[in-house]
Design an enzyme around this catalytic site. Structure first.
Site, mmCIF file in Angstrom:
data_model
loop_
_atom_site.group_PDB
_atom_site.id
_atom_site.type_symbol
_atom_site.label_atom_id
_atom_site.label_comp_id
_atom_site.label_asym_id
_atom_site.label_seq_id
_atom_site.Cartn_x
_atom_site.Cartn_y
_atom_site.Cartn_z
ATOM 1 N NE ARG A 79 -3.401 -0.249 2.635
ATOM 2 C CZ ARG A 79 -4.473 -0.674 1.967
ATOM 3 N NH1 ARG A 79 -5.075 0.122 1.090
ATOM 4 N NH2 ARG A 79 -4.910 -1.911 2.154
ATOM 5 N NE ARG A 87 -4.552 0.308 -3.574
ATOM 6 C CZ ARG A 87 -4.009 -0.752 -2.975
ATOM 7 N NH1 ARG A 87 -4.636 -1.911 -3.028
ATOM 8 N NH2 ARG A 87 -2.874 -0.668 -2.326
ATOM 9 C CB ILE A 88 -8.019 1.667 2.275
ATOM 10 C CG1 ILE A 88 -9.325 0.882 2.129
ATOM 11 C CG2 ILE A 88 -7.956 2.383 3.619
ATOM 12 C CD1 ILE A 88 -10.563 1.740 2.206
ATOM 13 C CG LEU A 89 -6.185 7.022 -0.355
ATOM 14 C CD1 LEU A 89 -6.689 8.424 -0.693
ATOM 15 C CD2 LEU A 89 -5.026 6.635 -1.266
ATOM 16 C CG ASN A 147 -14.640 8.712 -1.173
ATOM 17 O OD1 ASN A 147 -14.623 8.682 -2.403
ATOM 18 N ND2 ASN A 147 -15.111 7.715 -0.444
ATOM 19 C CG HIS A 201 -19.872 5.870 1.460
ATOM 20 N ND1 HIS A 201 -19.125 4.789 1.067
ATOM 21 C CD2 HIS A 201 -20.930 5.365 2.150
ATOM 22 C CE1 HIS A 201 -19.691 3.677 1.511
ATOM 23 N NE2 HIS A 201 -20.793 3.998 2.168
ATOM 24 C CB THR A 221 -3.841 1.826 7.102
ATOM 25 O OG1 THR A 221 -3.035 3.012 7.216
ATOM 26 C CG2 THR A 221 -4.590 1.860 5.777
ATOM 27 C CG ASP A 222 -2.387 -1.971 10.932
ATOM 28 O OD1 ASP A 222 -1.697 -1.761 9.903
ATOM 29 O OD2 ASP A 222 -2.764 -3.107 11.273
#
Length: 542
Positions: A62, A88-90, A103, A105, A140-141
Site C-alpha cells: 500500500r 484503494r484505502i489511503l 470522497n 460515499h 490503516t494501522d
C-alpha cells in the site's frame, strides 16, 4: 482558482460532472487512476484534462503504491484531492503528503459504510438513503493493514438524502443516488472549498461550513433542504392531463389547509386548484384582527371585508363581485356561525376555510353535497413559515414571506389635501388586502371592504380600468365613487391617476419612488385627491 487532483477507479462520473460544472470556479488539474483501461482516461482527455496511470504492480504494498502516486502527482499544482470510485484505502503516506482529500460515499454515513452501500440499504429496508461527502482520513494501522472501523469515518462535509422506492433494485438505487444525490452534493462541497467557506479540523474530527447556515442577520442559507411526505394523490393537477399530489411538512405549527380537517364526509376530495386557492384565501384573512371574510378565485381576491360580525363581513366581501365568486373559495378568520353559513350556501362555492364551525353552521353547510368544509384550527398570531418557494425548471426560487404590515403612522402624505381619518383606515385595509392580489394589482376600497379589484394586468393603467369596471358593473350596492385606490407599485405616469379620477376615486395609497412622482402628485392635486406613500412595494407575481 481552486485546482483539483481527481482520482478515479473506473468511469469517474462525479469527477467529470465537477469538471463540466466548475463549481466555485474549480478546475481539474489532473485525473489519476490505477487502471490503464479505466474509461475516465478517455473522457478526461476529451476535456483536455491531463491524466496519469499508476498501476498496482505485483508485490507492491500500500505505502509503495501511494509513494508512486505522490510522485506522479508531484508535477501538478492542486489545492484539493477528490476521489471518485478510487477503490484503494489511503494511508498517511498519501494523506499527509497531499492537501485535503474528499470522497463521496453512496449512503448517509455512518449508515452503510463499505463497498455495497446500495445493497445494504435495500436489505435493511430503509425508506431513505443518500450520499455523504467526507474528508478522507487514515484507515490503516502501522503496518498498512485496513482498520474496517475507520473506513469512511472521516468528518462529514455534506450529505444528500435520496428516497428508496418500492421495487428498487441495486442498479436503480445506485443510479438515483448518483444522479440525484452525488451530482448535487459533491459539486456543492467543492464549491465551498473553492470559496474558502470550509474549516477542517481533523484532530477534532470536525468540519465547519460557514456557507451552510444562515448569517447572523437571519438571512437565507446557501442550501435549502426540505423533506415532506405525500398526503394524497390528487385527481389531477391544474389540468386533467397533469398528475399531481399533495405533500405535507408535519413540523409546521401554523394553521394550514394541508393539515386541515375536512368536516363533510362524502364530499369530493380537494383538487390541486382547491388546495392552491384555499391556501391563498387562508393567508389573506390571517391579515386581520377584526372579523374578516374573503372570497378567492384563481388565487385572487374577488372580494374581502372586515366588519363587526362575520356574516356582515362575508356579505360585504361577496357583494364586491358576486358573479366571479361563483365556484370560489370562502375564507373566514372566526368560527363560522349559522348566519354566515346560510349566506355561503346561497350560491355555489367549492370550499370553506375557517378556524372552526358551530354545530348549526355545519348542519347548514353539509346540505351542499360537494362543498368542502375545512377546519384549520386556531389561527394564532404567529406566522411560523418564513419562506415561500416557486419551483423552476432545474431549480427553485426562495424568498422571505411578505409579512409587511403597515399602520397609519407609517404613511407619508404627499398631496395638498390630507386624507380623512376614514380614508386613512381604508388605506391600511386596502394595502393589507392588496398584498394578496396578483400584480399588476389595483384595489378599490370603501371603509373596510373592497369595491373593485384589478389584478394580473401587464399595464398598471389597465389594472385601474379593470378595477373601475368591476366596481361599476359587477359590485352590488356599492361603486367606486368616493373610494380609496391602492396600487401595489408606483405609478410610472399620471395616466393611472387620471383614470382613477374618472372612476370617482378620492384617495390613493401607493409605494412612491417613480422618477415621475412629482407629475403623479400634481395630477392628484389637480383632482383634489389625497395621496399617501408607503415606501414599500407589494408585488405578488404568483
Amino acid at each position: 482558482m481552486t485546482r483539483i487532483a481527481g482520482m478515479a477507479g473506473n468511469r469517474g462520473r462525479n469527477l467529470l460532472n465537477i469538471a463540466d460544472r466548475q463549481p466555485g470556479g474549480a478546475e481539474l488539474a489532473v485525473v489519476l487512476t490505477n487502471d490503464p483501461a479505466a474509461p475516465v482516461l478517455e473522457a478526461a482527455a476529451e476535456r483536455d484534462i491531463p491524466t496519469e496511470v499508476v498501476p498496482l504492480e505485483d508485490g507492491m504494498d500500500r505505502r509503495e503504491h501511494e509513494r508512486a502516486v505522490n510522485e506522479a502527482l508531484a508535477e501538478y499544482e492542486f489545492d484539493l484531492v477528490c476521489l471518485d470510485g478510487y477503490m484503494r484505502i489511503l494511508s498517511d503516506t498519501f494523506l499527509e503528503a497531499q492537501p485535503t482529500t474528499l470522497n463521496v460515499h453512496p449512503s448517509l454515513l455512518p449508515a452503510f459504510p463499505g463497498t455495497d452501500a446500495w445493497g445494504d440499504a435495500l436489505e435493511a429496508d430503509v425508506s431513505v438513503t443518500g450520499c455523504t461527502v467526507h474528508v478522507v482520513t487514515d484507515a490503516t494501522d502501522e503496518g498498512g493493514e485496513v482498520l474496517e472501523s475507520e473506513v469512511d469515518a472521516g468528518p462529514i462535509v455534506t450529505q444528500e438524502p435520496i428516497p428508496v422506492y418500492e421495487g428498487d433494485d441495486t442498479e436503480s438505487l445506485k443510479e438515483r443516488v448518483l444522479y440525484e444525490g452525488e451530482f448535487r452534493a459533491y459539486p456543492r462541497a467543492v464549491k465551498w472549498f473553492a470559496e474558502g467557506a470550509v474549516d477542517v479540523d481533523e484532530d477534532a474530527g470536525e468540519v465547519t461550513v460557514d456557507a451552510d447556515r444562515p448569517g447572523e442577520d437571519g438571512g437565507l442559507p446557501s442550501r435549502r433542504v426540505v423533506s415532506s411526505d405525500r398526503v394524497d394523490t390528487l385527481r389531477y393537477g391544474e389540468n386533467p392531463h397533469q398528475d399531481a399530489a399533495v405533500y405535507a411538512d408535519y413540523t409546521c405549527d401554523e394553521a394550514s389547509v394541508v393539515h386541515a380537517d375536512q368536516l363533510n364526509e362524502g364530499a369530493k376530495a380537494l383538487s390541486y386548484n382547491n388546495y392552491n386557492d384555499a391556501d391563498g384565501a387562508l393567508n389573506l384573512i390571517k391579515e386581520f384582527d377584526e372579523p374578516a371574510a374573503a372570497v378567492i378565485k384563481h388565487t385572487n381576491p374577488a372580494g374581502c371585508a372586515t366588519a363587526d360580525t362575520l356574516a356582515e363581513a362575508y356579505e360585504k366581501a361577496l357583494s364586491t363581485d358576486p358573479m366571479s365568486a361563483f365556484g370560489g373559495i370562502v375564507s373566514l378568520n372566526r368560527e363560522c356561525d349559522a348566519a354566515t353559513a346560510e349566506l355561503i350556501v346561497d350560491s355555489f362555492k367549492e370550499v370553506v376555510v375557517a378556524p372552526g364551525y358551530t354545530d348549526d353552521a355545519l348542519e347548514v353547510l353539509r346540505e351542499k353535497e360537494n362543498l368542502r368544509v375545512l377546519d384549520v384550527g386556531e389561527l394564532g398570531d404567529e406566522r411560523t413559515e418564513r419562506f415561500t418557494e416557486k419551483p423552476l425548471v432545474a431549480g427553485r426560487l426562495v424568498q422571505e414571506r411578505d409579512r409587511q404590515s403597515i399602520s397609519v403612522d407609517d404613511l407619508e402624505i404627499v398631496t395638498e389635501r390630507e386624507p380623512t381619518d376614514e380614508e386613512l383606515e381604508t388605506m391600511v385595509f386596502a394595502w393589507q388586502t392588496l398584498k394578496h392580489v396578483k400584480s399588476n394589482g389595483i384595489l378599490f376600497a370603501d371603509g373596510t371592504e373592497t369595491v373593485g379589484v384589478g389584478m394580473g394586468q401587464v399595464s398598471r393603467v389597465d389594472a385601474v380600468r379593470l378595477a373601475a369596471m368591476k366596481a361599476d358593473e359587477h359590485a352590488e350596492g356599492k361603486d367606486a365613487e368616493g373610494a380609496v385606490m391602492a396600487s401595489d407599485a408606483f405609478f410610472p405616469f399620471p395616466d393611472g391617476i387620471e383614470q382613477a379620477a374618472e372612476a370617482g376615486i378620492e384617495a390613493v395609497i401607493q409605494p412612491g419612488g417613480s422618477v415621475n412622482d412629482e407629475d403623479v402628485i400634481e395630477a392628484a392635486d389637480e383632482h383634489g385627491m389625497a395621496m399617501a406613500f408607503t415606501g414599500q412595494r407589494s408585488f405578488r407575481h404568483d
